[in-house]
Write an enzyme that holds these catalytic residues in place. Structure first.
Site: not given
Ligand code: AGP
Length: 618
Positions: A2, A29, A78, A104-105, A487, A491, A494, A510, A613
């Site tokens: 928060c 936040r 939050w 906050n906490g 993962e 990154k 992306e 393969h 996002k």
């Molecule tokens: C992650 O770096 C990405 N921005 C994307 O793959 C994300 O993880 C995916 O869209 C899922 O989002 P969510 O966890 O909010 O469901």
């Protein structure tokens, strides 16, 4: 989590305007509800509601308070305890409505304290843990304490994390701020105005002079001055140095980091420590349901899906049943003819709003007329996913602003691992001593990452320089680390716009291996688990074909280190209890690699091309 702001002044200024601007600068936040209290003439004036600050301001005119008021507290929330509603938004009051608190906490013993206070006759109106605090202070004041002594006694009874700011209608000349584990800073314009906030940007336009509050310290703010005391030993003198802030406002919101992505990577230890505090009752509810389930599916998108792959391995290890991991966009297609009643779906999502995931869950519920159980793990209280789920666990990563998910990945894997240990307790598949050792390993993830980020990151930039000319990469691994490879690779795709294939090291023989030529970069994820010996063979195969081998290993590693051109070393013990944590502890290095690769290629890691996002379109 928060945002907290407090101001006390002897100047003729609009206190409401300052309070509103203060929380606006902290909105990153948390932003599901907000509130402001101003004090004038021994009366508290409060405006609060659920929603974004701008919407609430439109309705409630948040800057308009009595013009003579010289003191205000403001909060942007939050949600952790209780959904985002008006009644749950801060500030919270005591029975006499004289004491106002913003927080906050998380207070871990709030239920216990609430019962005790209810027995004394206190009445609670919200679902929050915060509401305990004004009532506890009131209780001590009724027993004869003055305000400061009552706050000292109250916070010493609270277990958990808090940045708390308090004002009292009969004490118009002071604001009290106390901290344990949640950040609080004090800003000062000598002789005129004093501020407190959970982060420096809140008061940076007015002053660059500030004090950082440490754990168990209390600040007593007066207009233009501040005193400090230690709540564990109020007689001990405290000397604090004033700090002159030289950051710009933009940099300050990022805590001095150049980008949110970097800030959020460095927040991973704190996020993991908070996640370790998820109530056990919550984890046990998931564990019980999974233990008695016939079929289990885990579904998610992107980073959350890769966290699910790692979590699936750990849960399967202790559950002894196979868990089907299906990308949420394919969930319906794959299961149209196969989804059976009494199945359990684990849905994982940072935002809780990813449309493909929501649709998969809605479809499953409708198809089986609700004879299916949905367990969700998300970072956002009150998100759509929680509304479609039978049980929810909220990861404790705090708001994540960078489009590339970083700290939320770690907290998702940790949450799934904590559920796995609860299953192990139920099934008694391992001894209590062994469970404790696994638990300690999970607990150590925060310290391992802390240690790595403080001491071992220096070679990441060299590796990035070495890979400068490469635009294609393999990230290879075996077993649970395939999730880390995928993962880590996501990154790099992306934020650094490089093509990578995150793949099984064994399966890469393969087909993909035919791409390898002299200098082709291959990043092996090589924790010392049961897959290590076979991975050694895979490293040799790729090395023999001229691959530029970069391996992520633990500090004590020897064999793969010998075979590699470069290594990234994670300070982690090599024993079986630590095998389950490498998906968490190995990922920060790969996140940093992607971050610095983005900078090297003049890309903005916080705003990757073509991404959002939260993906709310199919
Ligand atoms: C992650 O770096 C990405 N921005 C994307 O793959 C994300 O993880 C995916 O869209 C899922 O989002 P969510 O966890 O909010 O469901």
């Amino acid at each position: 989590m928060c945002g907290i702001f407090g101001i006390i002044t002897n100047q003729d200024i609009s206190i409401g305007k300052f309070a509103l601007e203060g929380i606006k600068r902290l909105e990153y936040r948390g932003y599901d509800s907000c509130g402001i209290v101003a004090l004038h003439d021994s009366q508290l004036f409060i405006k609060k509601d659920a929603g974004k600050i701008d919407e609430i301001n439109e309705r409630l005119k948040l800057s308009e308070f009595p013009s003579e008021s010289k003191l205000a507290l403001a909060h942007t929330r939050w949600a952790t305890h209780g959904p985002p509603t008006k009644v749950n938004s801060h500030p919270h009051l005591d029975c006499s409505k004289k004491i106002a608190v913003i927080h906050n906490g998380i207070l871990e013993n709030f239920l216990e304290l609430k019962e005790m206070l209810e027995r004394e006759g206190h009445k609670f109106i919200s679902d929050t843990d915060t509401e305990i605090i004004p009532h506890l202070i009131e209780s001590y004041m009724k027993k004869g304490d003055d305000l400061i002594q009552a706050v000292v006694n109250a916070v010493n009874q609270c277990i958990g994390a808090y940045g708390v700011v308090i004002c009292h209608a009969d004490y118009p000349d002071i604001i009290i701020a106390v901290r344990k584990e949640s950040p609080l800073v004090i800003g000062i314009e000598k002789g005129k105005t004093t501020y407190c906030a959970s982060d420096i940007p809140a008061f940076l336009p007015y002053t660059r002079q500030c004090y950082i509050l440490e754990d168990n310290e209390m600040a007593i703010l007066k207009a233009g001055s501040v005193n400090f005391l230690n709540v564990l030993d109020p007689d001990m003198p405290i000397k604090k140095e004033i700090i002159n802030i030289e950051w710009s406002i933009d940099a300050a919101e990022k805590g001095g980091y150049e980008h949110f992505m970097l800030k959020e990577i460095y927040e991973e230890p704190v996020a993991l420590r908070r996640t370790m505090k998820i109530p056990r009752t919550n984890l046990q509810a998931f564990a019980k349901i999974l233990w008695s389930a016939k079929n289990i599916y885990i579904t998610a998108a992107g980073t959350s899906f890769y966290a699910s792959l790692a979590g699936k391995h750990i849960i399967t290890k202790f559950l002894g049943k196979y868990i089907h991991a299906i990308e949420c966009s394919e969930f319906q297609t794959e299961l149209d003819d196969a989804l059976q009643e009494d199945s359990v779906i684990i849905a994982v999502s940072q935002s809780g709003e990813t449309i493909d995931l929501i649709e998969a869950i809605r479809w499953a519920k409708e198809k089986l007329k609700k004879k299916i159980t949905v367990l969700c793990i998300t970072n956002v209280v009150g998100s759509s996913l929680t509304r479609y789920s039978d049980e929810s666990i909220i990861t404790q990563a705090g708001p994540e602003i960078g489009v590339a998910a970083t700290k939320t990945y770690c907290t998702q894997v940790l949450t799934l691992a904590l559920i796995a240990l609860e299953i192990a307790r139920y099934r008694k598949v391992i001894t209590k001593q062994e469970i404790d050792k696994y638990y300690d390993a999970l607990k150590s993830t925060a310290d391992i990452i802390d240690n790595y980020l403080k001491n071992n990151v220096s070679n990441i930039k060299d590796i990035v320089n070495n890979l400068d000319k490469s635009s294609n990469f393999f990230y290879l691994a075996r077993g649970i680390s395939i999730a880390t490879a995928k993962e880590g690779g996501l990154k790099l795709k992306e934020v650094a716009c490089r093509f990578i294939e995150g793949y099984s090291a064994a399966h890469a023989k393969h087909g993909p291996i035919s791409l390898v030529r002299e200098g082709f970069p291959i990043i092996f994820i090589a924790p010392p688990d049961e897959t290590y010996q076979r991975l050694v063979g895979n490293v040799m195969e790729f090395k023999a074909r001229g691959g530029n081998i970069i391996s992520v290993v633990v500090d004590s590693d020897k064999v793969i280190t010998e075979l590699s051109d470069r290594t990234i070393r994670i300070p982690q013990p090599a024993n079986k209890y630590y095998n389950i944590i490498s998906p968490i502890t190995f990922i920060p290095a790969l996140q940093l690699l992607s971050y610095y690769a983005a900078l090297k290629h003049n890309l903005d890691p916080d705003q990757p091309l073509n991404l959002a996002k939260t993906v709310t379109v199919h």
